[in-house]
Scaffold this motif. Structure first.
Motif, short mmCIF file in Angstrom:
data_model
loop_
_atom_site.label_atom_id
_atom_site.label_comp_id
_atom_site.label_asym_id
_atom_site.label_seq_id
_atom_site.Cartn_x
_atom_site.Cartn_y
_atom_site.Cartn_z
N ASN A 106 2.29 -0.16 -6.24
CA ASN A 106 1.07 0.00 -5.46
C ASN A 106 0.25 -1.30 -5.46
OD1 ASN A 106 -1.79 0.81 -4.87
ND2 ASN A 106 -0.87 2.84 -4.77
N GLU B 234 0.85 -1.19 0.00
CA GLU B 234 0.00 0.00 0.00
C GLU B 234 0.88 1.24 0.00
OE1 GLU B 234 -2.87 0.15 3.08
OE2 GLU B 234 -3.78 -1.79 2.60
N GLU C 197 1.01 5.71 -1.55
CA GLU C 197 0.29 6.83 -2.15
C GLU C 197 0.47 6.87 -3.65
OE1 GLU C 197 0.19 11.76 -1.98
OE2 GLU C 197 1.51 10.61 -0.63
#
Length: 307
Positions: free
Chosen positions: A104, A84, A86
């Motif tokens: 991601n 995980e 941004e």
């Protein structure tokens, strides 16, 4: 670091075009025209295809290996993991020979775009090894997107762009049209047609728009291919420069007026005009004396001019 844009409004147009053109010039200077010939063939769609049935980690390693080969990185092993985060992806830049790329978690279920994210990150490794960078994070990321595309791996980034009335997705820092522009510049330089590779209709549309912009680069005065309106304005600006010998060179006023006049004063050199090469954007300077043929000292493109 690859920027991912999912579900938010996608910026269009050419807000980064000056930086993109500077990046094209920079890669020509760093690799030379001969060095760029090694990248004359883009990575093949079959080499970076990722089916849902493929093992996630083995498939990611396979695609990464294909991109390492495309970008001609010697002895570079990419270790790909998912977490995980941004942004879409990140890479740890170290001395090598192993580099660690994190993607991601959403790429676990959006596997068709893993190649696009990896292409951007592996280009970061290439630029790190070449010692090529721009100051500031934004400009450096634009450099990375531009080089990824110009060296034959960035069509994946454009193909990751999808947009409809409900959702949108885009990877990278360039707009879709800017990706199309760089891809078209590459296509013109290496006589390559990337249009059959697109799976995204929106990506194909962005490519055609970017290609139209790229073709305009070769149709601006003092090139002989310039249109009537451009030639008329050029003649007017030339007369003004001839009437003011020795005046300070006129700076290019806009992208469609990229030339500037200089010289022409008493005892000095005659009036000259400078303009960007339509291939590599290195500025070229030629005398104002009618029809002349110029060769770009950087990319060696031969240009027919009417000065």
């Amino acid at each position: 670091m690859a920027n991912g844009n999912v579900g938010s409004e996608v910026v269009h147009g050419y807000p980064h075009l000056a930086t993109v053109r500077a990046a094209i010039t920079a890669v020509y200077r760093r690799l030379s025209t001969e060095g760029l010939y090694a990248y004359g063939t883009s990575v093949a769609p079959a080499d970076v295809a990722f089916a849902d049935a493929d093992d996630l980690h083995l498939g990611a390693q396979r695609v990464a290996h294909a991109l390492v080969q495309q970008l001609r990185l010697p002895e570079a092993r990419m270790i790909v993991s998912f977490r995980e985060m941004e942004h879409a992806a990140s890479v740890e830049l170290a001395a090598g020979p192993e580099y660690f790329i994190e993607l991601n978690d959403r790429f676990r279920t959006h596997r068709r775009d893993i190649g696009a994210a990896l292409a951007h990150e592996i280009t970061h490794v290439l630029l790190h090894r070449l010692g090529l960078s721009f100051p500031g994070t934004r400009d450096n990321e634009i450099l990375t997107d531009t080089v990824t595309t110009y060296l034959g791996a960035g069509w994946l980034l454009l193909d990751a762009y999808r947009e409809d009335g409900v959702t949108s997705q885009k990877l990278g820092y360039l707009t879709p049209e800017e990706f199309g522009y760089v891809l078209a510049k590459r296509a013109l330089a290496f006589d390559e047609d990337p249009s059959p590779w697109f799976t995204s209709p929106q990506a194909y549309t962005a490519y055609t728009r970017g290609r139209a912009e790229a073709l305009c680069d070769g149709r601006r005065p003092p090139l002989t291919a310039a249109g009537r309106v451009g030639r008329h304005r050029y003649a007017k600006d030339r007369r003004a420069a001839q009437d003011r010998p020795g005046a300070r060179p006129a700076a290019p006023a806009a992208p469609e007026v990229p030339y500037a006049f200089e010289g022409g004063g008493p005892g000095g050199p005659g009036l000259r005009v400078s303009f960007p090469c339509p291939t590599c954007h290195q500025r070229i300077r030629v005398p104002v004396r009618g029809r002349v043929r110029a060769r770009c000292g950087l990319c060696r493109t031969v240009l027919e001019c009417d000065t």
